[in-house]
Design a protein around this motif. Structure first.
Motif, PDB file in Angstrom:
ATOM      1  N   LEU A  61       2.249  34.285  10.213  1.00 26.90           N
ATOM      2  CA  LEU A  61       2.779  34.398   8.853  1.00 26.90           C
ATOM      3  C   LEU A  61       2.567  33.117   8.053  1.00 26.90           C
ATOM      4  N   VAL A  62       2.714  31.973   8.702  1.00 34.58           N
ATOM      5  CA  VAL A  62       2.456  30.712   8.001  1.00 34.58           C
ATOM      6  C   VAL A  62       0.984  30.619   7.606  1.00 34.58           C
ATOM      7  N   ASN A  63       0.086  30.975   8.518  1.00 34.05           N
ATOM      8  CA  ASN A  63      -1.342  30.933   8.204  1.00 34.05           C
ATOM      9  C   ASN A  63      -1.689  31.926   7.111  1.00 34.05           C
ATOM     10  N   PHE A  64      -1.084  33.095   7.156  1.00 36.51           N
ATOM     11  CA  PHE A  64      -1.314  34.079   6.105  1.00 36.51           C
ATOM     12  C   PHE A  64      -0.889  33.531   4.749  1.00 36.51           C
ATOM     13  N   ALA A  65       0.299  32.919   4.717  1.00 37.36           N
ATOM     14  CA  ALA A  65       0.821  32.411   3.449  1.00 37.36           C
ATOM     15  C   ALA A  65       0.007  31.240   2.908  1.00 37.36           C
ATOM     16  N   THR A  66      -0.383  30.346   3.785  1.00 37.56           N
ATOM     17  CA  THR A  66      -1.044  29.128   3.314  1.00 37.56           C
ATOM     18  C   THR A  66      -2.560  29.257   3.223  1.00 37.56           C
ATOM     19  N   VAL A  67      -3.166  30.023   4.121  1.00 36.41           N
ATOM     20  CA  VAL A  67      -4.632  30.133   4.147  1.00 36.41           C
ATOM     21  C   VAL A  67      -5.102  31.378   3.398  1.00 36.41           C
ATOM     22  N   ASP A  68      -4.641  32.552   3.808  1.00 33.64           N
ATOM     23  CA  ASP A  68      -5.104  33.786   3.175  1.00 33.64           C
ATOM     24  C   ASP A  68      -4.616  33.922   1.740  1.00 33.64           C
ATOM     25  N   LEU A  69      -3.367  33.515   1.509  1.00 27.99           N
ATOM     26  CA  LEU A  69      -2.803  33.694   0.169  1.00 27.99           C
ATOM     27  C   LEU A  69      -3.051  32.478  -0.726  1.00 27.99           C
ATOM     28  N   SER A  70      -2.361  31.383  -0.459  1.00 31.77           N
ATOM     29  CA  SER A  70      -2.424  30.238  -1.379  1.00 31.77           C
ATOM     30  C   SER A  70      -3.829  29.676  -1.539  1.00 31.77           C
ATOM     31  N   PRO A  82     -11.523  48.185   8.341  1.00 27.29           N
ATOM     32  CA  PRO A  82     -12.139  47.133   9.168  1.00 27.29           C
ATOM     33  C   PRO A  82     -13.474  46.642   8.634  1.00 27.29           C
ATOM     34  N   GLN A  83     -14.301  47.565   8.106  1.00 29.66           N
ATOM     35  CA  GLN A  83     -15.608  47.143   7.619  1.00 29.66           C
ATOM     36  C   GLN A  83     -15.488  46.233   6.396  1.00 29.66           C
ATOM     37  N   LEU A  84     -14.431  46.441   5.602  1.00 22.56           N
ATOM     38  CA  LEU A  84     -14.207  45.565   4.457  1.00 22.56           C
ATOM     39  C   LEU A  84     -13.817  44.167   4.930  1.00 22.56           C
ATOM     40  N   ALA A  85     -12.986  44.132   5.954  1.00 19.67           N
ATOM     41  CA  ALA A  85     -12.597  42.829   6.510  1.00 19.67           C
ATOM     42  C   ALA A  85     -13.797  42.098   7.079  1.00 19.67           C
ATOM     43  N   GLU A  86     -14.695  42.832   7.744  1.00 24.65           N
ATOM     44  CA  GLU A  86     -15.901  42.199   8.292  1.00 24.65           C
ATOM     45  C   GLU A  86     -16.762  41.635   7.176  1.00 24.65           C
ATOM     46  N   LYS A  87     -16.896  42.393   6.092  1.00 25.78           N
ATOM     47  CA  LYS A  87     -17.700  41.921   4.961  1.00 25.78           C
ATOM     48  C   LYS A  87     -17.110  40.655   4.363  1.00 25.78           C
ATOM     49  N   ARG A 123      -7.875  45.326  -1.942  1.00 29.14           N
ATOM     50  CA  ARG A 123      -7.899  46.195  -0.774  1.00 29.14           C
ATOM     51  C   ARG A 123      -7.987  45.372   0.516  1.00 29.14           C
ATOM     52  N   LEU A 124      -8.673  44.241   0.424  1.00 30.22           N
ATOM     53  CA  LEU A 124      -8.741  43.352   1.583  1.00 30.22           C
ATOM     54  C   LEU A 124      -7.352  42.832   1.938  1.00 30.22           C
ATOM     55  N   MET A 125      -6.559  42.461   0.929  1.00 23.30           N
ATOM     56  CA  MET A 125      -5.213  41.955   1.194  1.00 23.30           C
ATOM     57  C   MET A 125      -4.315  43.048   1.781  1.00 23.30           C
ATOM     58  N   LEU A 126      -4.489  44.263   1.330  1.00 22.56           N
ATOM     59  CA  LEU A 126      -3.709  45.344   1.910  1.00 22.56           C
ATOM     60  C   LEU A 126      -4.126  45.589   3.366  1.00 22.56           C
ATOM     61  N   HIS A 127      -5.420  45.471   3.618  1.00 24.45           N
ATOM     62  CA  HIS A 127      -5.897  45.577   4.997  1.00 24.45           C
ATOM     63  C   HIS A 127      -5.246  44.507   5.864  1.00 24.45           C
ATOM     64  N   ARG A 128      -5.162  43.282   5.360  1.00 26.80           N
ATOM     65  CA  ARG A 128      -4.527  42.200   6.128  1.00 26.80           C
ATOM     66  C   ARG A 128      -3.070  42.521   6.427  1.00 26.80           C
TER      67      ARG A 128
END
Length: 1012
Positions: free
Chosen positions: A792-801, A879-884, A763-768
């Protein structure tokens, strides 16, 4: 007794039971080979046609292409420009518009004509001896060749557009419409023939626009010249060398007189002295009267001579001439304004026996020189403006205001420069001629030279021939900037609000235009506010002619006083439609077009000057946007380099405002220039040129495009080997992320999990995705590609990979097929893949197409570029999930840091050997991680969370207070399938070498495969 041993069974290899990534999508991109294959595919499937078909009915979005010159291979600036344009059109297509891109080429004018002349010179031929139509045909063929070459080069950049039907300024329909636009200016009375100083290329034998000029270092002769005061009024009333004038002696009174003084000027163009007609001064400058007390020079002033000059510059001037001096008194502006001087060449051939008045001018400063500006109205814009501003007053004073033509087109003096006729200012080869020397020698002979020197400074050069230009008074064709238009060209039923001139219209249009970056508005406004009348004419052969006829009495046909203007306009335009502009140069053109419309044909002169190419390109909106049914007028966007504030943006604005009352664009986007890696300008001599063709051959167009997307295009950018290496590294990380998703999705079966049943991480990834969708869409609308690319680069390399995929690999590889966690992860990764590849498609069209086909199959009509940006469900935003989870990631970062230390010290080999005890004393952070599986999140086998204080030896990070970690070895045995170390390994009777989770996965796997 014989001892026997029992062979231990070998450990089972479970690798074939894991759901490891599986894909044919190669890790090594091989773009130089793959991209041409995709280009061929797009051509075969008719991608451009398909885009237009699928876009029918959508709102149109039009970026109008500023035409490059068709005269050589493309350079890195072209690549930056066209890639930016391609991203604009592709992104708006995927935003849901009908975003059609029609490329165009500027085919007329000096850039192409110069190339043909170069071939003539190489063969020892004289261009002027070739019939003009024959010469024009060679120019046309040259342009046709380079249009073909550049088309292929632009397409290799990945640019998609209507390359089968581009617009060309030399096509017959374009030439006809350019002629119509010119004749609108003639018919409305805006066009006139005048005489003004223009920048003139002696080498190229033509006037140049400012956009055709560059500045380069040049060494000039500098001279200080004495102009003898000719008249001075009531000097006895202004003597002020003593506090008590009653006690002034006769000698001192004479010393303070201006009657026998000289006004001192300084110039870097001695050759303009024969054209001098005035001296300019400023009432903001403090002037003084000075007397020479001693002289050490071989020529120039002698002791006792008096000179008037600016106080701020006096010391420097006298030192240059090696003179002693004393200051006699102030000289005010009220004393300067009535003065006239003798020309310093008075007595030379009898041609300089006229008064030289002193005129106030805003352009005069005391930054350099003498505080007085030698004014030759035939050789400078400021000089001309000052002269014209005071012309009426000068005539009232009995001063002849005729501006002389002192220099021919070949750079030599005319008869209007007595004593110097035939001397060359600039030779036909672009070298300094003998004019300066002749003028300086004449000034010495006349005892009017104060001092001389040499100066290296920035001087205007033609950007084609690279040779110096001169300001030269010539007859040219102009458009009035400040003449009342009386509502001409405004939409029917509207009337001007206030002043209605071309300048006022253009300034109003600028205020109604969006500029990206915003600074472009002030830049263009400043140019329009201060520009002189628009010079349209060029003395060349290749282009659209200024197709008007001029009567001996000054009337024009077509023109406001010519009763058959519309008939003549239609006749000329029809001929151009059928035969091209060559029709104007046919021997019978005058009789053909005008003969039956007048009864005094021999008194009409056919104009043979060529339109400046900026008028051609400034008219493209009229024969592209207005004429093509697949486009619209005005355009949404014009996008070019920042130099086009002076060029295409400028000429398009003036042309459209003069004929239609508004700009032909709603938004103007500008980019900077591309510099070498060290910040210097690229040049062959420095060997630092970076050719886009070389980058593509070595690395691929998508690497070049990614460089464009990740730099700040609004400013000057840099490119070179190391910068491209960094870009390639970024691309590799992106590609690996996409490749891993493709491999993982090979195991997806389409099963879905309700949002409420998904783990928090999914659910956090869907929020992103909701956050990114908002950022990406707005970024594309704002033309902020760097922001989009970095996000998008940061999402791919930091959030995802480095985060999501890293955590979920265990579940995706090892969980049972029925696992909700695994199904949810596959579902979310599928959504992420679609979103990320579509968002990146405008930027990296080749790689995203390759990814799309690898995921969905390569059916002949399939392309990611036919898709829209994904519809992201706004209810996914929590948003509250992202904060957590932001707090969870803070804690996780400390855990990973502690594990890395243990690995570096070789106390553990990998994170799955570890048991982490996480001490969290920060209440907010503790609450965030209290219900999170820290072992799962930190990719360890075991984890313990405690809110107790950690021992001193615990690992900490300074920027995350309240978190400390102790790493120990995990207790238990290692699972042979997942490699986790757990106490439960060995408790399942069927799979004693597996964890309970992995044992359950094996039962499902073997049941499905028939090995139960």
């Amino acid at each position: 007794m014989t001892e026997t041993t029992t062979a231990q069974p070998e450990a089972r290899d479970y690798s074939d039971t894991l759901y490891l990534p599986k894909t044919d999508f190669p890790m090594r991109a091989g773009l130089p080979k793959k991209e041409p294959e995709l280009l061929a595919r797009w051509s075969e499937m008719g991608l451009y046609r398909r885009l237009r078909e699928t876009s029918k009915g959508r709102t149109q979005f039009v970026l109008h292409d500023g035409p490059p010159y068709a005269n050589g291979n493309l350079h890195i600036g072209h690549a930056l420009n066209k890639i930016l344009k391609d991203v604009v059109t592709r992104s708006h297509q995927m935003l849901g518009y009908d975003s059609n891109y029609v490329p165009g080429w500027d085919c007329h004018g000096l850039p192409i004509e110069w190339k043909i002349e170069e071939t003539y010179r190489a063969k020892g031929l004289d261009k002027d001896k070739v019939p003009v139509i024959e010469f024009r045909q060679e120019c046309r063929q040259f342009a046709e060749h380079w249009v073909g070459v550049q088309t292929e080069e632009f397409r290799r950049f990945g640019v998609e557009g209507d390359f089968a039907q581009p617009y060309l300024t030399m096509s017959f329909d374009a030439e006809a419409q350019i002629a119509r636009e010119l004749m609108k200016f003639a018919t409305s009375g805006q066009l006139y023939r005048g005489s003004k100083p223009v920048m003139w290329s002696v080498v190229e034998k033509t006037a140049l626009a400012e956009a055709e000029v560059e500045y380069a270092e040049h060494q000039s002769d500098t001279i200080w010249v004495k102009f003898p005061v000719r008249t001075a009024q009531a000097q006895e009333n202004v003597i002020n060398i003593f506090h008590d004038p009653e006690h002034a002696s006769e000698e001192n009174e004479n010393a303070g007189s201006l009657a026998d003084a000289f006004v001192l000027i300084w110039t870097t163009t001695p050759w303009t002295i024969p054209g001098n007609r005035a001296i300019s001064y400023s009432d903001r400058i403090a002037y003084g009267l000075y007397r020479v007390t001693s002289a050490e020079n071989d020529f120039g002033p002698q002791a006792g001579e008096k000179l008037i000059l600016a106080d701020a510059l006096a010391g420097e001037c006298f030192e240059k001439a090696k003179l002693g001096f004393e200051r006699l008194r102030d000289v005010g502006a009220d004393e300067l304004s009535p003065l006239t001087c003798w020309h310093p060449l008075k007595g030379l051939g009898g041609g300089y026996e006229f008064a030289v008045p002193l005129l106030p001018g805003d352009h005069v400063t005391d930054d350099a020189g003498t505080g007085f500006v030698h004014t030759a109205p035939g050789h400078g814009t400021d000089d001309f403006e000052v002269w014209m501003d005071h012309r009426r007053d000068l005539e009232a004073r009995g001063i002849d205001t005729t501006i002389p033509y002192t220099v021919e087109g070949d750079g030599t003096y005319t008869r209007e420069a007595p004593g110097f006729e035939g001397k060359a200012v600039i030779t036909s080869e672009g070298k300094t001629g003998d004019a300066n020397k002749a003028v300086i020698e004449a000034l010495i002979a006349a005892e009017r030279l104060f001092a001389r020197g040499r100066l290296k400074h920035q001087y205007p050069h033609s950007w084609r021939s690279k040779k110096p230009v001169i300001f030269r008074n010539t007859p040219q064709w102009f458009v009035h900037m400040d003449r009342d238009l009386g509502g001409y060209g405004l939409p029917e039923g509207t009337s001007p609000a206030g002043e209605d001139t071309l300048r006022s219209r253009a300034l109003a249009a600028i205020d109604q235009t969006r500029f990206v970056p915003a600074a472009g508005k002030n830049r263009l406004r400043g140019m329009i506010e201060n520009r002189p009348d628009w010079v349209l004419s060029r003395q060349r052969a290749w282009g659209v002619p200024i197709c008007v006829f001029r009567h001996e009495d000054g009337r024009l046909a077509p023109g406001p006083e010519f009763s058959h203007s519309q008939t003549l306009v239609g006749r000329i335009a029809e001929a151009f439609e059928a035969e091209g502009a060559d029709a104007w140069f046919a021997e019978d053109a005058k009789a053909r077009f005008l003969g039956d419309l007048v009864n005094d044909l021999d008194r009409w002169q056919q104009v043979t000057d060529i339109l400046d190419v900026w008028f051609d390109s400034g008219s493209t909106h009229a024969f592209v946007l207005e004429k093509r049914p697949d486009l619209k007028w005005p355009a949404d966007v014009y996008l070019e380099g920042s130099d086009q504030h002076r060029g295409w943006f400028h000429s398009s604005l003036l042309e459209s405002c003069g004929t239609r009352g508004r700009a032909p664009y709603d938004t103007v986007i500008t980019h900077g220039f591309t510099m070498a890696e060290d910040g210097r300008k690229m040049s062959k001599s420095l060997g630092n040129n970076v050719a886009p063709q070389d980058i593509i051959a070595q690395s691929g167009a998508d690497i070049l495009r990614l460089w464009v997307m990740t730099c700040d295009y609004a400013d000057d950018q840099r490119i070179g080997k190391e910068i491209l290496k960094g870009t390639s590294d970024t691309y590799r990380k992106l590609r690996n992320t996409i490749r891993w998703m493709l491999g993982t999705l090979a195991h997806a079966d389409g099963a879905t999990v309700a949002l409420t049943d998904m783990p928090e991480l999914e659910r956090l990834m869907l929020h992103r995705l909701v956050e990114l969708d908002r950022l990406v869409r707005q970024g594309y609308r704002d033309y902020d590609y760097k922001k989009v690319a970095h996000a998008l680069v940061n999402f791919a390399t930091v959030d995802l990979s480095a985060f999501y995929f890293d955590i979920r690999k265990d579940a995706l590889y090892c969980d049972p097929a029925s696992s909700t966690r695994r199904k949810a992860a596959l579902q979310v990764i599928d959504i992420i893949f679609e979103a990320l590849t579509r968002w990146l498609a405008p930027m990296l069209p080749f790689t995203m197409e390759e990814s799309h086909l690898a995921r969905h199959g390569d059916e002949a009509d399939r392309s990611i570029h036919l898709e829209l940006f994904p519809e992201i469900d706004p209810t996914w935003e929590i948003p509250q999930l992202a904060e957590k989870w932001a707090k969870v990631r803070e804690v996780r970062r400390v855990v990973l840091g502690a594990i890395e230390v243990e690995r570096r010290e070789k106390r553990i080999r990998g994170s799955l050997e570890a048991h982490v005890t996480v001490h969290v004393t920060n209440p907010a952070l503790y609450q965030a991680v209290a219900d999170v599986d820290l072992a799962d999140v930190s990719i360890t086998s075991q984890a313990t969370l405690t809110h107790e204080e950690a021992p001193a030896e615990a690992f900490r990070l300074d920027d995350t207070p309240g978190v400390a970690v102790i790493v120990t070895h995990a207790e238990g045995q290692r699972c042979a399938r997942s490699w986790k170390v757990l106490p439960e390994v060995g408790s399942d009777p069927d799979y004693p070498d597996l964890s309970l989770r992995d044992a359950e996965a094996m039962r499902e796997f073997e049941a499905k495969s028939g090995h139960a």
